[in-house]
Design an enzyme around this catalytic site. Structure first.
Site, PDB file in Angstrom:
ATOM      1  N   TYR A   1       0.841  -1.212   0.000  1.00  0.00           N
ATOM      2  CA  TYR A   1       0.000   0.000   0.000  1.00  0.00           C
ATOM      3  C   TYR A   1       0.873   1.259   0.000  1.00  0.00           C
ATOM      4  CZ  TYR A   1      -3.814   3.120   1.470  1.00  0.00           C
ATOM      5  OH  TYR A   1      -4.746   4.135   1.543  1.00  0.00           O
TER       6      TYR A   1
ATOM      7  N   LYS B   1       1.113   4.428  -2.800  1.00  0.00           N
ATOM      8  CA  LYS B   1       0.778   5.810  -2.464  1.00  0.00           C
ATOM      9  C   LYS B   1       1.972   6.747  -2.684  1.00  0.00           C
ATOM     10  CE  LYS B   1      -3.487   4.988  -1.612  1.00  0.00           C
ATOM     11  NZ  LYS B   1      -4.520   5.544  -2.495  1.00  0.00           N
TER      12      LYS B   1
HETATM   13  N1  LIG Z   1      -9.821   5.347   4.703  1.00  0.00           N
HETATM   14  C1  LIG Z   1      -8.602   5.711   4.991  1.00  0.00           C
HETATM   15  O1  LIG Z   1      -8.167   5.679   6.158  1.00  0.00           O
HETATM   16  C2  LIG Z   1      -7.713   6.254   3.900  1.00  0.00           C
HETATM   17  C3  LIG Z   1      -6.541   6.943   4.276  1.00  0.00           C
HETATM   18  C4  LIG Z   1      -5.721   7.430   3.286  1.00  0.00           C
HETATM   19  C5  LIG Z   1      -6.058   7.262   1.946  1.00  0.00           C
HETATM   20  N2  LIG Z   1      -7.195   6.584   1.621  1.00  0.00           N
HETATM   21  C6  LIG Z   1      -7.488   6.407   0.200  1.00  0.00           C
HETATM   22  O2  LIG Z   1      -8.770   6.919  -0.079  1.00  0.00           O
HETATM   23  C7  LIG Z   1      -9.265   6.291  -1.263  1.00  0.00           C
HETATM   24  C8  LIG Z   1     -10.692   5.856  -1.035  1.00  0.00           C
HETATM   25  O3  LIG Z   1     -10.704   4.798  -0.078  1.00  0.00           O
HETATM   26  P1  LIG Z   1     -11.827   4.653   1.053  1.00  0.00           P
HETATM   27  O4  LIG Z   1     -11.134   4.715   2.345  1.00  0.00           O
HETATM   28  O5  LIG Z   1     -12.948   5.557   0.790  1.00  0.00           O
HETATM   29  O6  LIG Z   1     -12.212   3.104   0.821  1.00  0.00           O
HETATM   30  P2  LIG Z   1     -13.591   2.378   0.477  1.00  0.00           P
HETATM   31  O7  LIG Z   1     -13.256   0.936   0.424  1.00  0.00           O
HETATM   32  O8  LIG Z   1     -14.657   2.829   1.403  1.00  0.00           O
HETATM   33  O9  LIG Z   1     -13.928   2.923  -0.990  1.00  0.00           O
HETATM   34  C9  LIG Z   1     -13.151   2.562  -2.101  1.00  0.00           C
HETATM   35  C10 LIG Z   1     -14.059   2.447  -3.337  1.00  0.00           C
HETATM   36  O10 LIG Z   1     -13.234   2.141  -4.466  1.00  0.00           O
HETATM   37  C11 LIG Z   1     -13.888   1.141  -5.234  1.00  0.00           C
HETATM   38  N3  LIG Z   1     -12.919   0.368  -6.021  1.00  0.00           N
HETATM   39  C12 LIG Z   1     -12.057  -0.593  -5.563  1.00  0.00           C
HETATM   40  N4  LIG Z   1     -11.365  -1.101  -6.583  1.00  0.00           N
HETATM   41  C13 LIG Z   1     -11.778  -0.451  -7.700  1.00  0.00           C
HETATM   42  C14 LIG Z   1     -11.429  -0.555  -9.075  1.00  0.00           C
HETATM   43  N5  LIG Z   1     -10.510  -1.438  -9.490  1.00  0.00           N
HETATM   44  N6  LIG Z   1     -12.045   0.263  -9.959  1.00  0.00           N
HETATM   45  C15 LIG Z   1     -12.986   1.140  -9.550  1.00  0.00           C
HETATM   46  N7  LIG Z   1     -13.375   1.270  -8.262  1.00  0.00           N
HETATM   47  C16 LIG Z   1     -12.774   0.478  -7.352  1.00  0.00           C
HETATM   48  C17 LIG Z   1     -14.595   0.272  -4.200  1.00  0.00           C
HETATM   49  O11 LIG Z   1     -15.644  -0.505  -4.800  1.00  0.00           O
HETATM   50  C18 LIG Z   1     -15.098   1.313  -3.219  1.00  0.00           C
HETATM   51  O12 LIG Z   1     -16.380   1.778  -3.580  1.00  0.00           O
HETATM   52  C19 LIG Z   1      -8.301   5.146  -1.580  1.00  0.00           C
HETATM   53  O13 LIG Z   1      -7.420   5.533  -2.603  1.00  0.00           O
HETATM   54  C20 LIG Z   1      -7.554   4.973  -0.273  1.00  0.00           C
HETATM   55  O14 LIG Z   1      -6.295   4.392  -0.458  1.00  0.00           O
HETATM   56  C21 LIG Z   1      -8.022   6.078   2.559  1.00  0.00           C
END
Ligand SMILES: NC(=O)c1ccc[n+]([C@@H]2O[C@H](COP(=O)([O-])OP(=O)(O)OC[C@H]3O[C@@H](n4cnc5c(N)ncnc54)[C@H](O)[C@@H]3O)[C@@H](O)[C@H]2O)c1
Length: 275
Positions: free
Chosen positions: A161, A165
């Site tokens: 991961y 990033k």
């Molecule tokens: N939640 C956290 O703590 C956090 C922290 C830092 C960064 N992020 C980043 O935020 C972004 C959103 O994540 P989140 O936390 O909302 O997670 P989440 O799992 O709630 O949402 C992610 C969404 O992406 C979709 N997805 C997954 N694979 C896919 C693909 N191949 N094509 C299209 N859609 C796809 C999923 O179906 C889901 O709806 C990600 O890039 C994650 O790495 C999250």
């Protein structure tokens, strides 16, 4: 008022990937709240439709679109069709879709490495590759790439991961340099913990599942809605980075001032909390 003096996030025609859940859904909601139209892209058809329905029920223009961001052909078709679907040129692409894969290096399967790289890194590369030239040609637009504090945070057992990033951050910084003076603004979002479905949707060793789930609430200093709002404001201001939480901003500084000490502290803190 000329178009360029308007705030980019107001009345945008936006493509949001991963719009079916978490931060992506919040981005879609916030863009719509600012009078924009949203193409809600997700690999999960039902979730994408849920988001689009939520926005249309609030009176906004929103359309669900099923697509795997890791698939170049599907992303090219998305870029070709997006303007026609929303009925006007796309002005904002939010490359948000992402997944979590974790475990000690050597134990994470290569399959999980590939899965994580494909969605998190190739997904953002595809979004930039197919949309950035269009925004550049029209001389107006915004790109938000969702990286993470993982890009610099070096949290143990999150190697795959973290690598994805760091790549997204580098891509975004390079894009910002390349697009200077073109009318296209670029922002990298680097949050720490935000309560979403990322752990439930991710691939973690069984022994780490409970810790990760509890961390989503214990260490969360904000919400997905606040993160989306702050990031769109940062794009409007032309900020390259958005670190929405204080813990991320502290880690960012310490890492630069004392990288070796930082690695020791983050390693020992992880062992303390995860054991
Ligand atoms: N939640 C956290 O703590 C956090 C922290 C830092 C960064 N992020 C980043 O935020 C972004 C959103 O994540 P989140 O936390 O909302 O997670 P989440 O799992 O709630 O949402 C992610 C969404 O992406 C979709 N997805 C997954 N694979 C896919 C693909 N191949 N094509 C299209 N859609 C796809 C999923 O179906 C889901 O709806 C990600 O890039 C994650 O790495 C999250």
């Amino acid at each position: 008022m000329s178009r360029k003096k308007l705030r980019l996030s107001t009345g945008a025609a936006a493509v949001v990937t991963g719009a079916g859940s978490g931060i992506g859904r919040s981005f879609a909601y916030e863009v719509a709240k600012r009078g924009g139209a949203v193409l809600c892209v997700d690999i999960d058809e039902i979730k994408a439709q849920e988001t689009a329905d939520m926005l249309t029920s609030l009176g906004s223009q929103a359309v669900a679109y099923t697509c795997d961001v890791g698939d170049a052909k599907q992303m090219e078709v998305l870029a070709d069709k997006a303007e026609g679907i929303l009925g006007r040129p796309i002005t904002l692409i939010i490359n948000n879709a992402g997944v979590g894969a974790g475990g000690p290096i050597g134990e994470v399967s290569l399959e999980d490495w590939h899965w994580c790289l494909n969605v998190n890194l190739w997904g953002v590369i595809h979004g930039c590759h197919f949309f950035a030239p269009r925004l550049k040609a029209q001389g107006y637009g915004g790109i938000i790439n969702v990286a993470s504090a993982a890009a610099f945070g070096a949290a143990p057992e999150m190697t795959a991961y973290n690598v994805t990033k760091a790549g997204v951050l580098s891509l975004t910084e390079t894009l910002a340099a390349e697009l200077t003076g073109t009318g296209v603004k670029v922002t990298a979002l680097c949050p720490t913990v935000v309560p979403t479905n990322i752990v439930n949707n991710g691939r973690l060793p069984a022994a780490r599942q409970e810790f990760a789930k509890s961390a989503m609430t214990r260490f969360a200093l904000t919400t997905a809605d606040i993160v989306a709002r702050k990031t769109l404001d940062a794009l409007d201001r032309g900020n390259l980075y958005m670190l929405p939480q204080i813990d991320g901003r502290i880690a960012w500084r310490i890492k630069r001032i004392a990288p070796r000490l930082y690695a020791k502290v983050i390693g020992e803190t992880y062992r303390l909390f995860a054991s």
